[in-house]
Structures are given as structure tokens and as C-alpha cells.
Design an enzyme around this catalytic site. Sequence first.
Site, short mmCIF file in Angstrom:
data_model
loop_
_atom_site.label_atom_id
_atom_site.label_comp_id
_atom_site.label_asym_id
_atom_site.label_seq_id
_atom_site.Cartn_x
_atom_site.Cartn_y
_atom_site.Cartn_z
N ALA A 1 -0.03 -6.82 -0.53
CA ALA A 1 -0.28 -8.01 0.28
C ALA A 1 -1.65 -7.76 0.83
CB ALA A 1 0.59 -8.12 1.30
N LYS A 2 -2.53 -8.87 0.85
CA LYS A 2 -3.84 -8.93 1.73
C LYS A 2 -3.61 -8.99 3.25
CE LYS A 2 -8.50 -10.53 1.20
NZ LYS A 2 -8.63 -10.51 2.66
#
Length: 356
Positions: A28-29
Site C-alpha cells: 500500500a502507498k
Amino acid sequence: MDLPVMPPLKPMLAASVAKIPPGMAYEAKWDGFRTIVYRDGDEVELGSRTGKSLTRYFPDVVAAVRESLPPRCVVDGEIVIAHEGRLDFERLAERIHPAVSRVRTLAELTPASLIAFDLLALHDASLLASRQAERREALEGALADASPPVFLAPSTTDIGLAREWFDRYEGAGLDGIVAKPLDLSYRPGTRAMYKIKHERTADVVVAGYREHKSGPVVGSLLLGLYDSGGVLQHVGVCAAFPMKRRAELAEELAPLRCEAAGHPWAAWADAAAHERSRLPGAQNRWSGGKDQSWTPLRPERVCEVGYDHMAGDRFRHTARFCRWRPDRVPAGCTYAQLEEAVSYDLSEVLSAVGPG
């Protein structure tokens, strides 16, 4: 402090791509403050993306690092603050405050967390030349006994699961997906990874501009949306224009220039007004004394901009100019048009944390 990797070190970055590439490790960013954490015994330094120290602003993270990270290590990660089940960048930004007492109070009221996603050094060994897959395995071992507020970022090599994360995690305030080639060594300051972010468009009112530092041409357009009470709120800027286009915009917008009196944002210089509405122009902890003056325009023109996501009631990042919308009336440019991500509890993201 005497570590095999010493500050300051620029973090490895990611280049934007339209689709999730195959055959990589996916994470995930996170929408927070990127930090490289240096720990040598009781000595802890939190380095920012620009190389400046974040240590004084996050005493809670420093304490957590001493509690959960190996005694000698360098970790790449993200400092985040969660509120009501999702990331809250505005509360995070409040930490950048000159008063030590205020920082301590905020650390108690809105404690921060550290999401670790890469290991750059462990004990007396630098891991910069190691493969991404090897660094990930070492990171999982190093954080095997870590406890909140230190978390190991979820990672997968399953592109199908990465696509699910891309859709689901946005509702928890995350920013997209990062893809990392499995054989990639750590390359400071280089865009060697890939990021895939959500892209949406909105019709906004252009109600002013700031001049470019090079002279009397447009530096950035000031954008607004009407709230449910009919008040035009400042929601962000778009700024990426070629120099020729900046000059053309200054000429094109000249007929709309007006006096501040009577403008919806006329009170921009009044500090109290910023407590009631979102206005452009105020000095703040991010402006660093830069000239925040701007040229008011009659709010009569509408443009379409691209944006990735919102932070509260504003665009989280600089918006991208798409086109003028002469077919739209300013009064129709409201928050109601913005797409909301389906709510997703951040704790569900972090529950996926664990080796493998």
C-alpha cells in the site's frame, strides 16, 4: 551515532505508472511523512525525505522505535496518524510546530505510528546492495517482535491481491499501490519503484492566481468549490504549466482581475477568518516566509482538474489542469460532485501485517 548507513540519506522514490505492473512485490502507498529511521542504541534520528530532521516533532515515534526496533538498524518507513479508522494527514501536519509543549500535547492527543517497509542496515551490515526480496525477509525478521505503534507494512507478490488493495484501502485513507521489482537494490534518491495512484476529475472555480517566481506570469491557479452553505472554499492549486502557457494565462485571465474587496476570499489576510473558512494566502508552518500574496479574479471561470484524493475538504496534492469548462457555471462546482471512497477501517489494513 555510528551505523553502516548514516544520515542524511535520500529515500528511494517511485515513478508514476497507469497500471499495476506484473511480477513485483506490492505494498500500500501510505499517506504520511516519509522517514528514514536511524537507531544506534538510545540514539534515534528520524530523517525526512528532504534530509531535514523530524525527530523533535515525533517524540512518541522515537519512544516506539526504542521499544520495537533492533538496537542498531536503519529502517525506511512512513509516519502516519490514524483518526476514526483512517489516515489523517491534517492532524499529522499539525505536529510541525515550533513549540515543544504543543508537540508533546499533540503526541498525547493524536499519537503517531510508524509503518516500516524497508530495511537498509542491520547491526553492522549495510543492506543497500541487497535485493528487495532479501531486504523484505530481513525486515520481517527484524520486526518479528514489534508492537504497535510500530507496524510492518503488508506486502504481497500476488497481483490480484494488490488490485484488491488498490480498491479497498483507499477508504482507509491510503494513497494507492507501490510496486517494487524483486531484484531491486536500494537506490537512494532514484525513482526506481513504481506507484499507481487513484485519478479523478472535478470541475472547480478559478478564483485567483499567484505569480511565478520568474515574473508577472501565472505561477499557480487558485481553485475553489462551493460548500453546502454556498461559501466558496479554497481547495487547492494547479501549477504545472510550461512558461509560454503561464504568460498566456496571465493575459487570458487579465479581464477577470478584481479588487480584493467584495471577493469571496477578501479576508485572506485576516487570521481569524482562516478559522471559519478555507482561504488562500495565509502564512503557515509550510510557507517558510515565502510570498503568499495572490491576484483575485472574479469567480466566473470553471476548469476541470485531475486529482488523486482529498485530505479533509481540500485536494491532498497539487491538482492537474485538464481543460477549461465554458459549459459549466461556477455555482454548480460543489463538493457534492466529488466521489467518496467506500469507508474501510485502517485497523483492517494493519491486521494484515505479519511475516509473509
